[in-house]
Design a protein around this motif. Sequence first.
Motif, PDB file in Angstrom:
ATOM      1  N   LEU B 100      -1.504  16.677 -14.993  1.00 29.81           N
ATOM      2  CA  LEU B 100      -1.202  15.419 -15.668  1.00 29.81           C
ATOM      3  C   LEU B 100      -0.188  15.592 -16.781  1.00 29.81           C
ATOM      4  O   LEU B 100       0.361  14.619 -17.291  1.00 29.81           O
ATOM      5  N   SER B 101       0.037  16.833 -17.190  1.00 34.07           N
ATOM      6  CA  SER B 101       0.972  17.005 -18.295  1.00 34.07           C
ATOM      7  C   SER B 101       2.399  17.063 -17.788  1.00 34.07           C
ATOM      8  O   SER B 101       3.347  17.078 -18.554  1.00 34.07           O
ATOM      9  N   ARG B 102       2.570  17.086 -16.479  1.00 35.93           N
ATOM     10  CA  ARG B 102       3.914  17.187 -15.929  1.00 35.93           C
ATOM     11  C   ARG B 102       4.660  15.880 -16.132  1.00 35.93           C
ATOM     12  O   ARG B 102       4.084  14.805 -15.975  1.00 35.93           O
ATOM     13  N   PHE B 107       6.746  14.474 -11.288  1.00 33.28           N
ATOM     14  CA  PHE B 107       5.513  14.091 -10.617  1.00 33.28           C
ATOM     15  C   PHE B 107       5.368  12.582 -10.727  1.00 33.28           C
ATOM     16  O   PHE B 107       4.859  12.048 -11.708  1.00 33.28           O
ATOM     17  N   ARG B 108       5.814  11.893  -9.683  1.00 32.35           N
ATOM     18  CA  ARG B 108       5.949  10.458  -9.805  1.00 32.35           C
ATOM     19  C   ARG B 108       4.621   9.717  -9.942  1.00 32.35           C
ATOM     20  O   ARG B 108       4.520   8.751 -10.661  1.00 32.35           O
ATOM     21  N   GLY B 181       6.832  29.086  -9.491  1.00 34.65           N
ATOM     22  CA  GLY B 181       6.274  27.840  -8.968  1.00 34.65           C
ATOM     23  C   GLY B 181       5.257  27.266  -9.937  1.00 34.65           C
ATOM     24  O   GLY B 181       4.913  27.907 -10.932  1.00 34.65           O
ATOM     25  N   PRO B 182       4.765  26.049  -9.638  1.00 34.20           N
ATOM     26  CA  PRO B 182       3.843  25.378 -10.574  1.00 34.20           C
ATOM     27  C   PRO B 182       2.589  26.192 -10.864  1.00 34.20           C
ATOM     28  O   PRO B 182       2.122  26.257 -11.986  1.00 34.20           O
ATOM     29  N   TRP B 183       2.006  26.809  -9.860  1.00 31.94           N
ATOM     30  CA  TRP B 183       0.779  27.548 -10.079  1.00 31.94           C
ATOM     31  C   TRP B 183       1.011  28.734 -10.990  1.00 31.94           C
ATOM     32  O   TRP B 183       0.246  29.008 -11.906  1.00 31.94           O
TER      33      TRP B 183
ATOM     34  N   ARG C   2      11.975  19.489  -6.416  1.00 28.65           N
ATOM     35  CA  ARG C   2      11.137  18.559  -7.189  1.00 28.65           C
ATOM     36  C   ARG C   2       9.955  18.080  -6.363  1.00 28.65           C
ATOM     37  O   ARG C   2       8.827  18.123  -6.812  1.00 28.65           O
ATOM     38  N   ASN C   3      10.220  17.611  -5.173  1.00 20.89           N
ATOM     39  CA  ASN C   3       9.131  17.090  -4.353  1.00 20.89           C
ATOM     40  C   ASN C   3       8.119  18.168  -4.032  1.00 20.89           C
ATOM     41  O   ASN C   3       6.918  17.922  -3.980  1.00 20.89           O
TER      42      ASN C   3
END
Lengths: 420, 296, 295
Positions: B100-102, B107-108, B181-183, C2-3
Amino acid sequence: MYNDYASPQLKDVLQTDGGKALELATVDGKLYGIPTMGTTHNSDPLIWLRKDWLDKLGLQPPKTVDDLVKILQAFKDQDPDGDGKADTIGLPGVDQFSKTSAAGAPAFYGYDAIFTAFESYTGTWVRGSDGTVQYGSIQPQTKDALAKLNEMYKAGLIPQDFAIMKNEQASEQVVSGKAGAFFGPWWAGWDPLTSAIKNDPKADWRAYALLDTDGKSRSLQETPIGNIAVVKKGYKHPEAMVKLLNYGYQEQLDDPAVAGGDPYEGMTMPNWQTLPISFALWRADSVILDHNGILAASKGEELPKVGAATLQNYKTQGEYWSKGLDWLRQHPDFYGEPLSRIYGVDPIIENNTEPVYSEFYGVTPTMDQKMTNLDKLEVDSFIKIITGEKPLDYFDDFVKQWKQLGGDQITKEVNEALSK
Amino acid sequence: MVRSFRSADRIYDTLIAVVLILLSLSTLLPLLHILAVSFSDKASVAGGMVTFYPIHFTLAAYRAVVSDHAFFRAFGISVERVLLGGGLQFALTILTAYALSRPKSEFRSRNVYMWVLVFTMIFSGGLIPFYLTIRDLHMLDTMAALVLPTAVPVFNVIVLMNFFKSLPKELDEAALMDGAGPWYRMIALYVPLSLPSIATVTLFSVVGHWNAFFDGMLLMNSPDKYPLQTYLNQIIVQASLPQSHLTPDQIEQMAKLSDRTVNSAKILVGLVPILVIYPFLQRYFVTGITLGSIKE
Amino acid sequence: MRNKAAVHYHVMLIPAIVILAVFSIYPMFGALIAFEDFKPGKGIWHSPFVGWDNFRYMFSLPDIKQIFYNTVSIAVLKIVFTQIFAIVFALLLNEVRNLFFKKTVQTIVYLPHFISWVLLGGIMINLLSLDGIVNEALKTLGIPPIFFLGSNRWFPGVLVGTHVWQEFGFSAIVYLAALTGINPSLYEAAAIDGAGRLQRLLYVSLPGIASTIILLLTLDLQNVLNAGFEQILNLYNPMVYESGDIIDTYVYRAGLREFQYELGTAVGLLKSAVSFMMIAVSYFLASRFANYRIF
């Protein structure tokens, strides 16, 4: 169906309150469920006094409110605990000092006994001389009771902050030796007196009943009906419930052996809560019955016919009692029960206290909505009169307001409900 | 670090220390009182005679609290739920807060999720529907019922999320350039840098689970499944017992148990684990953030 | 790129959403009880529907205005003062250099949060009664005794004060954590610019936690209708019903007659609706004027 399946013992037990609970659970002649009963005299407010203080100050036990007032004044002013300090008071106070309609019974430390002595039954529906049912709190006698309490307040016999005290604070006054008098039920021996005795083993606590202006003793009772065991409509075996209750009775009040043994033998939690239907079915007359039983046991006389467990208790308590008051005071852990059962119950028997019931125990639609507020008005007005913030005649204003804010409507509804 | 020791500083220091000491005392004294009450005998307490030290020192209250196997069983259950529930909350709080902090650019649907969370924090169907849900899931009387429903502590999530948001964007950009990456970013970067905040929310989690008593009361049917606080609540006859309709054994129980010494002992027993965990987590509060990886 | 990242985020959120859906959202349908004449035998879905009747009933209760006023004013005062106290405390504590002292104070001050009001109530009554310690102290200062627990003037103050005492330590933890997150170089820069202790505190520390303050205030605002049922129940008495009765205590007394699930649920729904509005308002204000997105 009740009549068919209930054991004779169960029926007996349910009659011990004079059939009141059964009556309340019956609508249009049909019994809607099996009720638990209120225990007669369980909450009768008695005045507990330190007899050692009375003796020291050369006073007689009280019979009327005026007697009590004199005693309280002496307790407050004449240093009965002999320590040279002005640390003794009259009565402790409590926030539930008079019974409201929401309360199920007169409260511990409440001043109900004073109200009752003037025949003012607050929070209760009484039958007027004109045959209709009226609300006790707004009757003229209440004014007299309030006047007396105002007197007592001015003389410092009731604490200035009586209305903010909770039960705990009131108990503290007694246990610490500041108060030598308080209103409480017969079972005050357990609490606060056990603690009080631990702190002051010389105290000699006795109970007395105050007499009304006409010389009789009366007390407001707790609500005569508790829970009702009911069966869902359409349930195939309604008699199962009655049988379960029969079993419950056997187990609790009679002889577990007959019921097939006590499955919870040896456990510390109260048994009745673990029965299939957790139902606190006790004899409504247990207060007086147990008193007689223990007294008899202490003298070695014949004992009444009760269940095995109760019988055993009679013998144990009777034994303690026969050891005398001094022994009991030296052994505070055993002090509570015998003191309560004998000294606590004595005044009820001696004075033949007449139980007073409300004429109506239900809830009407307007009661639902407005009663909380009317109670609030009542307590607030009473406090103001007792503390002198408002003059005594404010009572009449209060009555007018009470009627206007829904009281009249409720009274009407109650009478309608009763005439059905 | 430049710290001048001018006399003004000393004055400030002393003033602050004095104020803090006064505050601590005001907090400590009532606690001392409770400690004293728990070690005093009932009669003295009932007479209001106990102030800050025990009168007629006795372990009776503690004995009453501890005397049951049931006590240790309930204790164990509470420990279990703290580990399981706390652990679950720990994981989910971090995961959810991070996602949620993105920023919306990355993160649309983020805002949608956010409002859903906030919504659940505010609205509730009430006790009965909650109970019925647990029942329909056959979760009554299970540890799952104590651990799962609160697995997403929204308040904690929001606090942690804000902390994540306050970390500089450069951090992300640097990591992205390195191909993270995000993780990876979450585990290797954000978590280590947010230790104070994570420690805070973990503390809240642990405390929440340890102190919870109502869900145990509502959802557990057998007393041997009760967590500690529920158990303690049950063995002490609540003062809310109406005074009418007391059966003889209830009167006796009331006199024996509804007593401040046992209540006080109960509070102190409940405090012990917190007192143990708190200093442990406190170290993380004191860590500063080093942003050595970023050069402006 | 991004996606691809977004997919991961969705995945991260799956467990949370599942849990919330099952345990929070699904039971929300039970709010239906507020619109029914609930009969436990018939259950939620089959009890007769009565529309707004329960709400109308709630608003027709006498003194409802006073009760609402009490609830809101007490709650707001509590929130504001607790946060102020917590912030000041956190700022002060942050200045302390002695680690041991810091840790000890922090732990001590946190403890009252754990004392239940059943016990705390008794203690407070003892302290604040006419012959309690506080009034004794006032006497030695020549001030006449104050009827803290029996006067409608003082009672709300008692409620707020004791609540602040109990909770400020807990809130302070969050602030302290936030304070440690402030870049130390900011302090250095300020010191170099000649800022003294107090100025550093006001211009570095305080703004540093500004966002946290707004966050906590907002989250607290959702409790604007929860003014502290347990506390008030244990402290109040008929003399202070006028200023101390909140929605929950009144409903509690009224509900002693029957198990009024509908009223309770209706009240709960109302509270939730108000909370939601409060949060929406503060979010709007914060994002407009402080350019700060709370969520």
